[in-house]
Design a protein around this motif. Structure first.
Motif, PDB file in Angstrom:
ATOM      1  N   ARG A   1      -2.687   6.623  10.302  1.00 36.61           N
ATOM      2  CA  ARG A   1      -3.194   7.723  11.105  1.00 36.61           C
ATOM      3  C   ARG A   1      -2.034   8.596  11.558  1.00 36.61           C
ATOM      4  O   ARG A   1      -0.904   8.133  11.690  1.00 36.61           O
TER       5      ARG A   1
ATOM      6  N   THR B   1      -8.803   9.267   2.928  1.00 37.45           N
ATOM      7  CA  THR B   1      -8.027   8.720   4.051  1.00 37.45           C
ATOM      8  C   THR B   1      -6.993   9.696   4.605  1.00 37.45           C
ATOM      9  O   THR B   1      -6.215   9.334   5.486  1.00 37.45           O
ATOM     10  N   ASN B   2      -6.984  10.941   4.092  1.00 39.13           N
ATOM     11  CA  ASN B   2      -6.125  11.982   4.655  1.00 39.13           C
ATOM     12  C   ASN B   2      -6.948  13.099   5.292  1.00 39.13           C
ATOM     13  O   ASN B   2      -6.491  14.240   5.397  1.00 39.13           O
TER      14      ASN B   2
ATOM     15  N   ASP C   1      -2.034   8.997   4.638  1.00 36.88           N
ATOM     16  CA  ASP C   1      -2.008   8.046   3.530  1.00 36.88           C
ATOM     17  C   ASP C   1      -1.445   8.785   2.316  1.00 36.88           C
ATOM     18  O   ASP C   1      -2.159   9.071   1.365  1.00 36.88           O
TER      19      ASP C   1
ATOM     20  N   GLU D   1      -2.135  11.067  14.681  1.00 42.40           N
ATOM     21  CA  GLU D   1      -2.934  11.639  15.757  1.00 42.40           C
ATOM     22  C   GLU D   1      -2.020  12.145  16.873  1.00 42.40           C
ATOM     23  O   GLU D   1      -0.968  11.565  17.141  1.00 42.40           O
TER      24      GLU D   1
ATOM     25  N   SER E   1       0.861  14.551   8.600  1.00 38.87           N
ATOM     26  CA  SER E   1      -0.338  15.245   8.131  1.00 38.87           C
ATOM     27  C   SER E   1      -0.209  16.757   8.234  1.00 38.87           C
ATOM     28  O   SER E   1      -0.885  17.492   7.519  1.00 38.87           O
TER      29      SER E   1
ATOM     30  N   ASN F   1      -5.958  13.104  12.643  1.00 40.34           N
ATOM     31  CA  ASN F   1      -5.821  13.163  11.190  1.00 40.34           C
ATOM     32  C   ASN F   1      -5.458  11.819  10.584  1.00 40.34           C
ATOM     33  O   ASN F   1      -4.813  10.982  11.224  1.00 40.34           O
ATOM     34  N   GLY F   2      -5.846  11.644   9.343  1.00 48.15           N
ATOM     35  CA  GLY F   2      -5.416  10.477   8.587  1.00 48.15           C
ATOM     36  C   GLY F   2      -4.048  10.712   7.972  1.00 48.15           C
ATOM     37  O   GLY F   2      -3.600  11.849   7.809  1.00 48.15           O
TER      38      GLY F   2
END
Length: 718
Positions: free
Chosen positions: A289, A235-236, A271, A291, A99, A268-269
């Motif tokens: 995810r 999803t991000n 995808d 994270e 991310s 954070n997501g």
């Protein structure tokens, strides 16, 4: 190996010789001569010091290839995270698939991932003050950061095995004996919203310099630019919190203590990918995810009570928990798989060093010296689960590494203008790992026999650097250096590998780096610049490898053959007036990795190394008076380059325009900014593998970089 790129080295030679000629031309007027009556008034620039080197040095004098971005530059470019700056840094690349940028390469040296079974990255050191977050750069917020430093090439003396590629350091604002601070808020497209405050000053009124503090807190949220059509969700999305506290305590005239604490929660997501490579929409039914929760602290003590000697002790520790997960098939159908990787990493380091006073005469020829010792311990435990309709596969790994080193550096002044610096480091590394593979078959309700691997590796390495400096004039320094760096060997802890063909350990890589450079200022300091030519010869080149398809892979590191990287790094800045300036940089690289055989039996190499774009450049102009309207325009470009050494897909070349415009009034500043102004499509990660049933044909898959984003930032300084 192919011959050196003639045009590249010709350009470097011309640039260096032109700089030397300009330096000589800028000598002070001879006795009896007068300066031209029309000469413009001097532009006095604030001195910039590089802190990440073994010896803290003025940027104008450091004999190395270094980029420094001060707070004014970060503000002018609306840089909110190190990832916003990364593409501008000469010969620094970064790898997507996360991310936020967290895996970096300098001059093609560095890891590009840490999937399950891969060991921690230690090639490009990523520091926030004295805190080590190598391979964990997601927390790289630049709020309340004083400057960003990037040192290119092996840092054999200062960091040894932990910085074979180089060092990135974020230097935050230190406490002051008077109260000061800032409040900042940003908003932009993709529902970006960010707010932060920083405040610092004395804690004891009567003796303000005895105990001082600075606290910085920031929260950033965004929906991200991708949209998941299967779930109709963003999803991000990003949700990032950072808090930093620095304390300075001067109990006596001889002792100075500096403490730092950091807490970061990156929630954070992740995808990113779609089978059709559309770049804006995803179709996962199980989005992942990315994270990272980090707690870290450091304590630096400096004692100057000894005669002509300074004692420094630096203690640092960190604990990081992370989650990295993703939908294997990127759809709501196909073969249905989900991967979940959870890690806990604990790190501790202790450095003790003695430095001579500014002037010394040890043994009659040593004019400055440093002697020190270093210890570090890293422990990382991970739990990986991969689930599909018929199976639950597990991989549990444990990784431990201990480094012990002694190092020293001396300098000798041949004359007032010529000096030699010699640094040596001896380092012992002890690495052990443990990997356990399990598999539960749902339909028969049975377990496969577990598989365990427990490799270990140890080695003693010696590296160093020899540098010759010469002051051409008071404002120009030329240097030449030879460095023997090393990238420590290690273990493969992925218990899915096949020991019959895949290595359990890999050997230490050695890097010989040759550099020659010039840095200085001209036209009464209106023009500053530097140029460095380098040649890196790599032996037993380490390469990360993988094998598999779909959601079933195994990962390991191996040694290839020889490789080289040769190139040039040039940057300059011209102050047209006190408010208006132009600056630019040019980076060139030529590389090749010798042919080697993968564990699969296939041949690889025989081409340029991954992460070595043939060129990269920046060109910018900025108008920034003390008050009133200001603005900047910037062009950033990169050539195409390979993303991996074991596949032949390339990221596309790009050129991106960024711009800011704003207004400053007293303590208030309003900035409107745009990144990727012309909405250029380009890649931040490229894969080539089979991920679509039924045949799993190898296919190119792309993760796109951020499209155009417009936003505004308001700031109040007090």
């Amino acid at each position: 190996m192919k011959p050196t790129n003639v045009s590249l080295l010709t350009f470097a030679a011309i640039a260096l010789s032109s700089g030397v000629a300009a330096a000589n031309a800028q000598q002070a007027p001879a006795a009896g001569e007068m300066a031209p009556a029309s000469a413009a008034p001097d532009v006095v620039l604030a001195p910039v010091r590089v802190t990440a080197d073994l010896w803290e040095s003025p940027l104008a004098k450091i004999p190395a290839s270094v980029s420094v971005y001060d707070e004014a530059t970060l503000r002018a470019g609306a840089v909110a995270h190190f990832g916003d700056l990364a593409d501008q840094i000469p010969n620094l690349t970064w790898t997507g698939g996360t991310s936020r940028p967290r895996y970096f390469q300098i001059r093609g040296i560095g890891e590009n991932s840490q999937y399950e079974g891969e060991t921690p990255d230690s090639t490009v050191r990523f520091l926030v003050d004295d805190l080590d977050f190598t391979g964990l750069g997601s927390l790289g917020s630049t709020f309340d950061v004083k400057q960003v430093e990037v040192l290119r090439g092996p840092q054999a003396g200062a960091f040894g095995a932990n910085a074979a590629g180089g060092v990135v350091r974020l230097v935050t604002n230190e406490p002051t004996p008077f109260w000061t601070g800032q409040i900042e808020a940003s908003a932009g497209e993709d529902a970006l919203r960010s707010g932060g405050f920083a405040v610092g000053g004395p804690l004891i009124k009567g003796t303000p310099e005895k105990l001082m503090m600075r606290l910085a807190v920031q929260q950033t949220e965004s929906d991200g630019f991708r949209h998941n059509r299967t779930l109709n969700a963003d999803t991000n999305a990003r949700d990032e919190f950072t808090a930093r506290l620095r304390l300075t305590f001067n109990p006596t005239a001889a002792w100075r203590w500096e403490g730092a604490a950091l807490y970061s929660d990156v929630n954070n997501g992740f995808d990113d990918f779609a089978l059709d490579n559309n770049g804006r929409y995803t179709y996962s039914d199980q989005p992942g995810r990315d994270e990272q929760e980090s707690v870290a602290g450091s304590l630096r003590g400096t004692y100057t009570g000894l005669e002509d000697v300074r004692l420094t002790t630096v203690t640092a520790g960190s604990s990081v928990e992370s989650i990295y997960s993703y939908d294997d098939d990127w759809t709501n159908g196909s073969y249905e798989g989900f991967s979940d990787l959870r890690r806990e990493r604990d790190g501790f380091s202790q450095e003790l060093r003695f430095d001579s006073a500014a002037t010394s005469d040890a043994l009659g020829w040593v004019d400055r010296w440093t002697l020190g010792a270093f210890f570090s311990a890293t422990k990382e435990d991970s739990r990986y689960t991969n689930e599909d309709p018929g199976n639950i596969r597990g991989l549990t790994t444990s990784y431990e590494a201990k480094n012990v080193a002694v190092f020293g550096q001396v300098s000798h002044d041949f004359t007032q203008r010529t000096r030699m610096i010699l640094g040596l480091r001896a380092e012992q590394v002890d690495v052990s790992g443990d990997g356990l593979k399990t598999r539960y078959r749902k339909t028969p309700n049975t377990y496969d026999a577990p598989v365990r691997l427990a490799p270990s590796f140890d080695d003693t390495m010696v590296g160093g650097k020899l540098t010759l400096e010469h002051d051409l004039t008071a404002n120009h320094v030329a240097f030449a250096s030879v460095t023997r760096g090393y990238k420590a060997g290690g273990v493969n802890v992925d218990a899915r590998i096949n020991p019959a063909v895949d290595p359990l350990t890999y050997e230490t890589e050695y890097l010989w780096t040759y550099e020659v450079g010039l840095r200085g200022s001209w036209f009464a300091q209106r023009l500053t610049g530097e140029v460095t030519i380098f040649d890196i010869e790599r032996d037993d080149t380490q390469v990360r490898d993988s094998a598999g398809f779909g959601g079933s892979y195994r990962f390991f590191t191996d040694n290839a053959e020889k490789a080289f990287v040769r190139g040039v790094e040039v940057s300059s800045r011209f102050s047209i007036t006190s408010a208006w300036s132009v600056n630019g940089s040019l980076a060139l690289m030529d590389s090749e990795l010798d042919t080697f055989r993968l564990s699969s039996g296939d041949l690889a190499g025989g081409r340029e190394l991954a992460n070595t774009p043939e060129y990269g450049y920046t060109l910018a102009t900025s108008y920034r008076p003390e008050q009133g309207v200001f603005g900047s325009v910037e062009l950033v470009g990169r050539a195409r380059f390979y993303d991996s050494n074991n596949q032949n897909e390339e990221r596309r070349p790009f050129n991106v325009w960024n711009a800011t415009v704003g207004y400053a009034w007293r303590e208030w500043t309003l900035t409107v900014w745009v990144r990727n102004a012309f909405d250029k499509e380009y890649d931040r990660r490229v894969f080539f593998f089979g991920n679509e049933d039924p045949n799993y044909e190898p296919t190119r898959y792309e993760s796109r970089a951020e499209p155009r984003q417009v936003g505004a930032t308001v700031r109040y300084d007090f």
